[in-house]
Design a protein around this motif. Structure first.
Motif, PDB file in Angstrom:
ATOM      1  N   ILE A   5      20.249   8.473   8.112  1.00  0.00           N
ATOM      2  CA  ILE A   5      21.333   9.247   8.734  1.00  0.00           C
ATOM      3  C   ILE A   5      22.445   8.319   9.207  1.00  0.00           C
ATOM      4  O   ILE A   5      23.636   8.589   9.007  1.00  0.00           O
ATOM      5  CB  ILE A   5      20.793  10.077   9.916  1.00  0.00           C
ATOM      6  CG1 ILE A   5      19.842  11.162   9.402  1.00  0.00           C
ATOM      7  CG2 ILE A   5      21.932  10.692  10.721  1.00  0.00           C
ATOM      8  CD1 ILE A   5      19.121  11.909  10.507  1.00  0.00           C
ATOM      9  N   GLU A   6      22.076   7.216   9.834  1.00  0.00           N
ATOM     10  CA  GLU A   6      23.056   6.245  10.321  1.00  0.00           C
ATOM     11  C   GLU A   6      23.874   5.663   9.167  1.00  0.00           C
ATOM     12  O   GLU A   6      25.098   5.526   9.256  1.00  0.00           O
ATOM     13  CB  GLU A   6      22.335   5.124  11.074  1.00  0.00           C
ATOM     14  CG  GLU A   6      23.296   4.113  11.690  1.00  0.00           C
ATOM     15  CD  GLU A   6      22.558   3.043  12.477  1.00  0.00           C
ATOM     16  OE1 GLU A   6      23.209   2.046  12.854  1.00  0.00           O
ATOM     17  OE2 GLU A   6      21.347   3.193  12.709  1.00  0.00           O
ATOM     18  N   GLU A   7      23.200   5.372   8.077  1.00  0.00           N
ATOM     19  CA  GLU A   7      23.890   4.830   6.893  1.00  0.00           C
ATOM     20  C   GLU A   7      24.882   5.851   6.335  1.00  0.00           C
ATOM     21  O   GLU A   7      26.025   5.513   5.994  1.00  0.00           O
ATOM     22  CB  GLU A   7      22.876   4.450   5.824  1.00  0.00           C
ATOM     23  CG  GLU A   7      23.530   3.867   4.568  1.00  0.00           C
ATOM     24  CD  GLU A   7      22.520   3.572   3.469  1.00  0.00           C
ATOM     25  OE1 GLU A   7      22.952   3.176   2.367  1.00  0.00           O
ATOM     26  OE2 GLU A   7      21.310   3.747   3.709  1.00  0.00           O
ATOM     27  N   ALA A   8      24.419   7.117   6.268  1.00  0.00           N
ATOM     28  CA  ALA A   8      25.295   8.167   5.745  1.00  0.00           C
ATOM     29  C   ALA A   8      26.526   8.337   6.632  1.00  0.00           C
ATOM     30  O   ALA A   8      27.653   8.510   6.137  1.00  0.00           O
ATOM     31  CB  ALA A   8      24.530   9.479   5.650  1.00  0.00           C
ATOM     32  N   GLU A   9      26.318   8.280   7.945  1.00  0.00           N
ATOM     33  CA  GLU A   9      27.441   8.431   8.873  1.00  0.00           C
ATOM     34  C   GLU A   9      28.402   7.254   8.774  1.00  0.00           C
ATOM     35  O   GLU A   9      29.628   7.412   8.877  1.00  0.00           O
ATOM     36  CB  GLU A   9      26.916   8.574  10.303  1.00  0.00           C
ATOM     37  CG  GLU A   9      26.212   9.910  10.539  1.00  0.00           C
ATOM     38  CD  GLU A   9      25.590  10.013  11.910  1.00  0.00           C
ATOM     39  OE1 GLU A   9      25.456   8.948  12.566  1.00  0.00           O
ATOM     40  OE2 GLU A   9      25.232  11.129  12.331  1.00  0.00           O
ATOM     41  N   GLU A  10      27.859   6.049   8.568  1.00  0.00           N
ATOM     42  CA  GLU A  10      28.717   4.871   8.409  1.00  0.00           C
ATOM     43  C   GLU A  10      29.558   4.969   7.137  1.00  0.00           C
ATOM     44  O   GLU A  10      30.757   4.630   7.135  1.00  0.00           O
ATOM     45  CB  GLU A  10      27.851   3.604   8.373  1.00  0.00           C
ATOM     46  CG  GLU A  10      27.256   3.234   9.716  1.00  0.00           C
ATOM     47  CD  GLU A  10      26.365   2.004   9.621  1.00  0.00           C
ATOM     48  OE1 GLU A  10      26.162   1.501   8.484  1.00  0.00           O
ATOM     49  OE2 GLU A  10      25.870   1.537  10.666  1.00  0.00           O
ATOM     50  N   VAL A  11      28.934   5.448   6.052  1.00  0.00           N
ATOM     51  CA  VAL A  11      29.668   5.611   4.796  1.00  0.00           C
ATOM     52  C   VAL A  11      30.761   6.664   4.961  1.00  0.00           C
ATOM     53  O   VAL A  11      31.893   6.495   4.495  1.00  0.00           O
ATOM     54  CB  VAL A  11      28.714   6.004   3.645  1.00  0.00           C
ATOM     55  CG1 VAL A  11      29.516   6.322   2.387  1.00  0.00           C
ATOM     56  CG2 VAL A  11      27.733   4.873   3.369  1.00  0.00           C
ATOM     57  N   ARG A  12      30.409   7.782   5.666  1.00  0.00           N
ATOM     58  CA  ARG A  12      31.401   8.829   5.899  1.00  0.00           C
ATOM     59  C   ARG A  12      32.552   8.292   6.757  1.00  0.00           C
ATOM     60  O   ARG A  12      33.715   8.615   6.522  1.00  0.00           O
ATOM     61  CB  ARG A  12      30.749  10.010   6.610  1.00  0.00           C
ATOM     62  CG  ARG A  12      31.684  11.182   6.850  1.00  0.00           C
ATOM     63  CD  ARG A  12      31.941  11.958   5.581  1.00  0.00           C
ATOM     64  NE  ARG A  12      30.818  12.846   5.299  1.00  0.00           N
ATOM     65  CZ  ARG A  12      30.602  13.423   4.136  1.00  0.00           C
ATOM     66  NH1 ARG A  12      31.435  13.174   3.126  1.00  0.00           N
ATOM     67  NH2 ARG A  12      29.565  14.222   3.941  1.00  0.00           N
ATOM     68  N   SER A  13      32.207   7.467   7.742  1.00  0.00           N
ATOM     69  CA  SER A  13      33.238   6.872   8.601  1.00  0.00           C
ATOM     70  C   SER A  13      34.168   5.970   7.801  1.00  0.00           C
ATOM     71  O   SER A  13      35.388   5.971   8.002  1.00  0.00           O
ATOM     72  CB  SER A  13      32.582   6.083   9.735  1.00  0.00           C
ATOM     73  OG  SER A  13      33.548   5.425  10.514  1.00  0.00           O
ATOM     74  N   GLU A  14      33.591   5.205   6.890  1.00  0.00           N
ATOM     75  CA  GLU A  14      34.399   4.328   6.040  1.00  0.00           C
ATOM     76  C   GLU A  14      35.309   5.159   5.132  1.00  0.00           C
ATOM     77  O   GLU A  14      36.477   4.808   4.900  1.00  0.00           O
ATOM     78  CB  GLU A  14      33.474   3.435   5.204  1.00  0.00           C
ATOM     79  CG  GLU A  14      34.196   2.328   4.445  1.00  0.00           C
ATOM     80  CD  GLU A  14      34.838   1.299   5.362  1.00  0.00           C
ATOM     81  OE1 GLU A  14      35.795   0.643   4.914  1.00  0.00           O
ATOM     82  OE2 GLU A  14      34.393   1.164   6.519  1.00  0.00           O
ATOM     83  N   ALA A  15      34.800   6.278   4.636  1.00  0.00           N
ATOM     84  CA  ALA A  15      35.610   7.175   3.809  1.00  0.00           C
ATOM     85  C   ALA A  15      36.775   7.740   4.625  1.00  0.00           C
ATOM     86  O   ALA A  15      37.898   7.867   4.122  1.00  0.00           O
ATOM     87  CB  ALA A  15      34.759   8.309   3.261  1.00  0.00           C
ATOM     88  N   SER A  16      36.513   8.031   5.911  1.00  0.00           N
ATOM     89  CA  SER A  16      37.566   8.556   6.788  1.00  0.00           C
ATOM     90  C   SER A  16      38.670   7.525   7.000  1.00  0.00           C
ATOM     91  O   SER A  16      39.853   7.878   7.076  1.00  0.00           O
ATOM     92  CB  SER A  16      36.978   8.963   8.142  1.00  0.00           C
ATOM     93  OG  SER A  16      36.056  10.024   7.980  1.00  0.00           O
ATOM     94  N   LYS A  17      38.278   6.260   7.098  1.00  0.00           N
ATOM     95  CA  LYS A  17      39.271   5.203   7.252  1.00  0.00           C
ATOM     96  C   LYS A  17      40.188   5.155   6.033  1.00  0.00           C
ATOM     97  O   LYS A  17      41.406   4.995   6.156  1.00  0.00           O
ATOM     98  CB  LYS A  17      38.588   3.848   7.444  1.00  0.00           C
ATOM     99  CG  LYS A  17      37.860   3.711   8.774  1.00  0.00           C
ATOM    100  CD  LYS A  17      37.179   2.356   8.875  1.00  0.00           C
ATOM    101  CE  LYS A  17      36.403   2.224  10.186  1.00  0.00           C
ATOM    102  NZ  LYS A  17      35.690   0.929  10.270  1.00  0.00           N
TER     103      LYS A  17
END
Length: 307
Positions: free
Chosen positions: A181-193
């Motif tokens: 879950i943490e990895e998925a959220e980090e990837v989503r955060s990077e996509a948001s950037k």
């Protein structure tokens, strides 16, 4: 917005009025006196020079406007290049954002699948169960209950504790679910950037696009002014050329008059010489016949070479 007609209307063209120009007809060329033609030639020359100066000033203004047009076109081109460069960056960040969102979606799908496999999605969450147990225990400690109500309350608490323990056990069995879950959220955060970068760069690209359009519009306006000034230049130059042609015509006529006068003087001189020669021959004949000659007669004979 300044149009070509605005320039033509606003520019002072009074100096090109017909009343300011000088003209010479064929009749004047043939019949006017030499003095009149000399005066006319001076007027034509002065007006020609005035018009040439006017044409030169308008040509300089036209060239200045053309140079400004090129500057605006160059400015527009710079904004176009910057816009295209930014749009390329936008595309790059879009592609990266889409890649990361796709990766995050896959990870979240895997999280959901694991939850379904472990039945973690069924019923209430661990947090909800813990909150409900806390509320029930608080009620047990603070409220005065009958024996029956308290027994039912204890059973509810035990039931929820069992469900909580079951949930926690399944969560422990899920292994690295939290990490996933943490990895998925980090990837989503990077996509948001990258999405934020797309927005920022797209806004800048739009600014350069707007400036490009404005620069091209200004270039068109200045080009219209330059075209109008070129028309004014041509008008003045053509008028100057017409005056020059008429000046040359008058000069040619003056040369013809000079030649005619010279020929007339030559004819008169030849006529005078012929008369002098005839008179000298008559005097010489008298001399041969023995008549006495006076000083004036002798001088006439000497002048004609008979003595």
């Amino acid at each position: 917005m300044v149009t070509k007609q605005d320039v033509l209307d606003e520019y002072d063209v009074s100096e090109l009025k017909e009343s300011n120009n000088v003209d010479v007809s064929e009749e004047e060329l043939e019949n006017d006196s030499k003095g009149q033609l000399i005066k006319k030639a001076g007027q034509l020359r002065d007006r020609r020079n005035e018009l040439n100066q006017m044409a030169s000033e308008r040509a300089s203004k036209r060239d200045e406007l053309n140079a400004k047009t090129r500057e605006k076109v160059d400015e527009a081109q710079e904004h176009r290049e910057k816009r295209d460069e930014l749009n390329e960056q936008v595309q790059e960040h879009k592609e990266k954002r889409n890649e990361l969102n796709a990766e995050a979606n896959e990870l979240f799908d895997e999280v959901e699948q694991r939850k379904q496999d472990l039945e973690l999605s069924d019923g209430k969450s661990i947090e909800e169960l813990e909150e409900e147990i806390e509320q029930l225990e608080f009620r047990q400690q603070t409220e005065v209950l009958s024996a029956e109500d308290e027994r039912e309350l204890i059973e509810k608490i035990e039931e929820k504790r069992e469900k909580l323990a079951d949930k926690k056990e399944k969560l422990d069995e899920s292994g690295d679910l939290e990490g996933l879950i943490e990895e998925a959220e980090e990837v989503r955060s990077e996509a948001s950037k990258h999405h934020q970068k797309v927005t920022e760069l797209a806004d800048k690209a739009q600014e350069h696009h707007n400036k490009m359009i404005e620069a091209y519009r200004e270039a068109d306006d200045v080009r219209d002014e330059a075209d109008a000034m070129h028309e004014l230049f041509v008008e003045a130059q053509e008028a100057a050329d017409k005056h020059h042609e008429d000046f040359v015509r008058v000069q040619k006529r003056l040369r013809e008059l000079d030649k005619e006068e010279e020929e007339e003087r030559k004819e008169e001189r030849e006529k005078e010489m012929e008369e002098e020669k005839k008179e000298a021959e008559e005097i010489y004949q008298k001399f041969k016949e023995g008549e006495t000659l006076d000083t004036e007669d002798l001088m006439k004979l000497q002048k004609t070479g008979l003595l």
